[in-house]
Design a protein around this motif. Structure first.
Motif, PDB file in Angstrom:
ATOM      1  N   GLY A   1       0.844  -1.191   0.000  1.00 14.05           N
ATOM      2  CA  GLY A   1       0.000   0.000   0.000  1.00 14.05           C
ATOM      3  C   GLY A   1       0.883   1.245   0.000  1.00 14.05           C
ATOM      4  O   GLY A   1       1.835   1.328   0.772  1.00 14.05           O
ATOM      5  N   VAL A   2       0.598   2.204  -0.881  1.00 14.85           N
ATOM      6  CA  VAL A   2       1.364   3.454  -0.908  1.00 14.85           C
ATOM      7  C   VAL A   2       0.396   4.630  -0.877  1.00 14.85           C
ATOM      8  O   VAL A   2      -0.579   4.668  -1.630  1.00 14.85           O
ATOM      9  CB  VAL A   2       2.302   3.539  -2.142  1.00 14.85           C
TER      10      VAL A   2
ATOM     11  N   VAL B   1      -0.437  -0.549  -4.543  1.00 17.18           N
ATOM     12  CA  VAL B   1      -1.840  -0.135  -4.497  1.00 17.18           C
ATOM     13  C   VAL B   1      -1.960   1.236  -3.844  1.00 17.18           C
ATOM     14  O   VAL B   1      -1.323   1.489  -2.820  1.00 17.18           O
ATOM     15  CB  VAL B   1      -2.669  -1.128  -3.656  1.00 17.18           C
ATOM     16  N   SER B   2      -2.772   2.104  -4.438  1.00 20.99           N
ATOM     17  CA  SER B   2      -3.029   3.393  -3.794  1.00 20.99           C
ATOM     18  C   SER B   2      -4.488   3.770  -3.957  1.00 20.99           C
ATOM     19  O   SER B   2      -5.091   3.475  -4.996  1.00 20.99           O
ATOM     20  CB  SER B   2      -2.134   4.480  -4.400  1.00 20.99           C
TER      21      SER B   2
ATOM     22  N   GLN C   1      -4.259  11.802  -9.047  1.00 16.42           N
ATOM     23  CA  GLN C   1      -2.848  12.014  -8.691  1.00 16.42           C
ATOM     24  C   GLN C   1      -2.241  10.824  -7.952  1.00 16.42           C
ATOM     25  O   GLN C   1      -1.025  10.683  -7.877  1.00 16.42           O
ATOM     26  CB  GLN C   1      -2.673  13.264  -7.819  1.00 16.42           C
ATOM     27  N   ALA C   2      -3.073   9.949  -7.414  1.00 18.35           N
ATOM     28  CA  ALA C   2      -2.536   8.765  -6.726  1.00 18.35           C
ATOM     29  C   ALA C   2      -1.720   7.910  -7.687  1.00 18.35           C
ATOM     30  O   ALA C   2      -0.840   7.149  -7.282  1.00 18.35           O
ATOM     31  CB  ALA C   2      -3.666   7.949  -6.108  1.00 18.35           C
TER      32      ALA C   2
ATOM     33  N   VAL D   1      -7.130   2.528  -6.827  1.00 19.57           N
ATOM     34  CA  VAL D   1      -8.518   2.482  -6.366  1.00 19.57           C
ATOM     35  C   VAL D   1      -9.031   3.917  -6.342  1.00 19.57           C
ATOM     36  O   VAL D   1      -8.584   4.738  -5.552  1.00 19.57           O
ATOM     37  CB  VAL D   1      -8.623   1.849  -4.963  1.00 19.57           C
ATOM     38  N   GLU D   2      -9.976   4.195  -7.266  1.00 15.23           N
ATOM     39  CA  GLU D   2     -10.424   5.583  -7.457  1.00 15.23           C
ATOM     40  C   GLU D   2     -11.329   6.063  -6.342  1.00 15.23           C
ATOM     41  O   GLU D   2     -12.422   5.532  -6.147  1.00 15.23           O
ATOM     42  CB  GLU D   2     -11.216   5.666  -8.761  1.00 15.23           C
TER      43      GLU D   2
END
Lengths: 254, 495
Positions: A8-9, A63-64, A69-70, A88-89
């Motif tokens: 996860g970031v 995954v962000s 911008q992610a 993941v929007e």
């Protein structure tokens, strides 16, 4: 074992920026402010990439959760050596109220969907300092957790984790699949190099919505107000002990 | 309240140098400051932007050199170039000396306010502006240090490689023409500054290469950029610098090798460079230093002249570079060649070099250390090192040697008892002999640290009277009343 690790970031305001509170006290100013990957997430990515380089695992997926911008944050992870990304929007008001509980539900769903062997997160984000997502995700998945990891080694289908705790270091051995959260001394993240940044442009980032994963991201928390810490006032010099005692009494301290 | 006691002392520091007579500040300074120039300053940079506090002034009157603290009369904290210009105009009107201050990490007393005056602390101007990734350039304000910039750049694949050790202000590094261990591959500040924004003594704002311009090369007019680089605050206040960036190396390899003699180590260095190996760092440590490092870090390196090397490049090319270097060292009688690719082992191999300063200090606990700094053509290096080591022994001084041998630049870390005036005197004489030895070998009295307070006479010997006259002419053109950092670089004119 799938040999797949999810990392996860989180995209946060860069640690070097001077934070300013919005005039309406609803939050902090984020427009036009430099953002970068949360430093503990950098350490998590580095650890995953190291495990792949040592051939303990086969694939690193970054995954962000967040707005468009992610994807920049995911690209940084790809430049550090992750193989592919999942964005993941979450946008607008939903993003403003996105917190550890919703994110951990998303990660739990993805971990199952991707058949992950390991989920590595930073121990906490430097914007909210929650230090909850890793633990909540492990609970939702009913997986063991190695949090505040300063050393990780894979031994067969078990993981040895040295954890930083208040009294010193604690070593545990947990089964896989598991959740790990990275602490400061776990490693020193590599700088992305230009050739790797170029290669990262070609790696794939899949887009999903929380609803696709069956996750409801309605928040149960409402931020009422954000304030700066109180300004530090100038000190007062006193000439004698009697003055000191008088001043302490005056201020109600004694 | 001005304390004149500081200014009436001579600046003899650890090296025991009796400085030229300290100029007593002209009456103008004291009366101007007393008569409300402070309120003029406050109206420019705010109540919080002006300080006469003793602690703040002391902090801004010293750097990391051996020169004694020489605090200014007041410290101002401008927030933008417009404020710097307005403050300079006020100082000019009242004939107040101006001393620019970055991080205070200089090594030659550059921030000593020898005539009192106003210190311009530029730390609040701390923005990274205008990063152009495709053009490999960035513009920064004086409050940005080199580590802060490299941290800012960390996602981009770019970095700024000039590394003088300290986490110095980049504009300050431009002002002192800083260098470092990477210079052999990436150059010094002179090669890496594309443009400067400078406030002159009269408040005019100068863009040395034109406002906002950043071509990688130019043939347009006098090279004002490099005139200002290394001017140590004596020609203007640098408020922006545009820097050349490089790609972060894909891979790094570190290596260590020991040699039977200084000559063998230097010969190897010359041959490695001649062979076209693009070595990124090549550092020399003499036997005294290796011994100190062994003791300090519990290592077991051979106690003999050694080279520490670092190679940067694409994954594939490094093996060739290392092999070429190893062959050369073996040819020159080198032994114990070790190399490493992963960060942890590289860290361990280079530990001796990294700890050199502390290892030297540990040789004589309670003492202070002062680094000399001369630079000679490579071919003269063995001779100057051998003569210097003989001088150290004859003078009974402790001075382990570490050098950026790829540039012909080395430092004796003089470890000396600050309370022993006799030893201080011996160090002072030794340092002067060392500088003159370097000059006699076509070298310079300062490779990296600058002239500052202590090397003004040596500068004159080095460049000769015509060059000094020309420098004085330039100074007169840009700062006729000698308000910009007086007492540095140039000696007071003979009347």
């Amino acid at each position: 074992m799938s040999g797949r690790v999810l990392v996860g970031v989180k995209r946060v305001i860069d640690y070097a920026v001077k934070i300013r509170v919005k005039p309406d006290n609803s939050g902090v100013v984020t427009d036009g402010v430099k953002h970068s990957m949360n430093p503990f997430c950098e350490i998590a990515v580095e650890e995953a990439v190291k495990l792949k380089e040592k051939k303990f695992i086969k694939e690193v997926v970054a995954v962000s959760c967040g707005p468009q911008q992610a994807q920049e944050t995911i690209r940084t992870a790809l430049a550090m050596g992750a193989d592919r990304g999942i964005h993941v929007e979450v946008t607008g008001k939903d993003y403003d109220t996105l917190g550890p509980l919703q994110v951990s539900k998303i990660f739990a769903a993805l971990a199952k969907k991707e058949d992950a062997q390991l989920l590595i997160l930073g121990k906490q984000a430097i914007d909210d300092d929650c230090n909850q997502t890793g633990q909540m995700t492990a609970a939702l998945l009913d997986w063991p957790q190695g949090t505040f990891a300063s050393e990780v080694s894979l031994e067969g289908d078990k993981i040895k984790v040295v954890r930083e705790i208040d009294g010193g270091l604690e070593t545990i051995k947990i089964n896989t699949p598991a959740v790990l959260t990275a602490d400061l001394r776990l490693n020193t993240p590599r700088y992305a190099t230009l050739p790797n940044i170029m290669k990262a442009k070609k790696k794939k980032i899949a887009q999903v919505k929380p609803a696709d994963l069956g996750v409801d991201i309605t928040s149960r928390l409402e931020v009422l107000r954000v304030d700066e810490p109180p300004q530090r006032l100038a000190g007062v010099t006193v000439e004698t002990v009697d003055d000191l005692v008088a001043k302490l009494k005056e201020s109600g301290t004694i | 309240m001005m304390t004149s006691s500081y200014r009436n002392q001579t600046h003899s520091g650890v090296a025991g140098r009796a400085q030229d007579v300290v100029h007593v500040p002209p009456p103008a300074v004291q009366s101007a400051v007393a008569h409300g120039v402070l309120s003029a300053f406050r109206s420019v940079c705010g109540e919080d932007g002006v300080s006469s506090g003793e602690a703040v002034r002391e902090q801004h009157g010293r750097d990391e050199s051996v020169h004694r603290c020489c605090p200014p009369d007041v410290v101002v904290f401008p927030r933008c170039v417009e404020e710097v210009s307005a403050l300079a105009k006020i100082c000019s009107r009242h004939s107040l000396p101006i001393i620019p201050f970055g991080t205070g990490t200089g090594l030659e007393g550059g921030v000593s306010a020898v005539k009192g005056g106003v210190c311009f602390s530029l730390r609040n101007m701390d923005q990274v502006l205008d990063l152009h990734q495709d053009d490999f350039d960035v513009t920064v304000e004086p409050g940005v240090t080199r580590k802060a910039l490299n941290s800012y750049l960390r996602g981009t694949g770019l970095w700024f490689p000039v590394d003088p050790g300290a986490d110095a202000s980049l504009c300050g590094m431009a002002a002192t023409s800083a260098s470092g261990t990477n210079a052999v591959r990436y150059g010094t500040m002179r090669e890496n500054v594309l443009n400067l924004e400078v406030v002159l003594a009269d408040g005019r704002v100068l863009h040395t290469a034109g406002k906002g311009r950043r071509p990688r090369k130019t043939a347009a007019g006098y090279n004002l950029t490099n005139l200002l680089v290394g001017s140590e605050g004596t020609l203007g206040i640098i408020t922006k610098t545009t820097l050349r960036l490089y790609g972060v190396p894909e891979a790094t390899v570190a290596a260590v090798c020991s040699f039977p003699s200084v000559q063998a180590a230097v010969d190897s260095t010359v041959q490695v460079l001649q062979a076209g190996v693009p070595v990124a760092r090549i550092e020399f440590l003499d036997d005294v230093m290796m011994d100190a490092c062994n003791r300090f870090s519990s290592l077991s390196y051979a106690v003999s002249p050694s080279l520490f090397l670092e190679f940067h490049g694409a994954e594939g090319s490094l093996e060739e570079q290392v092999k070429a270097a190893e062959d050369i060292t073996r040819y020159n009688g080198g032994s114990g060649f070790q190399w490493a690719k992963d960060a942890a082992t590289r860290e361990r191999l280079w530990k001796a070099r990294h700890d050199a300063w502390y290892a030297s200090l540990a040789l004589r606990p309670g003492c202070k250390a002062y680094a000399t700094d001369v630079c000679v053509p490579l071919s003269r290096l063995p001779q100057v090192l051998v003569e210097t080591k003989e001088d150290l022994i004859e003078s009974r001084l402790t001075g382990p040697i570490v050098g950026h041998v790829g540039d012909g630049n080395f430092h004796c870390l003089m470890v000396v008892d600050p309370d022993d005036p006799e030893e201080l005197h011996r160090v002072h004489l030794f340092v002067e002999r060392l500088a003159r030895r370097a000059l006699a070998m076509d070298g310079t009295c300062t490779g990296e640290h600058g002239v500052g307070l202590g090397k003004r006479a040596l500068l004159r010997e080095e460049t000769g009277p015509v060059a000094v006259q020309v420098m004085q002419g330039v100074k007169d053109a840009l700062d006729p009343r000698n308000l910009m950092n007086p007492g540095k670089i140039l000696l007071p004119r003979e009347l």
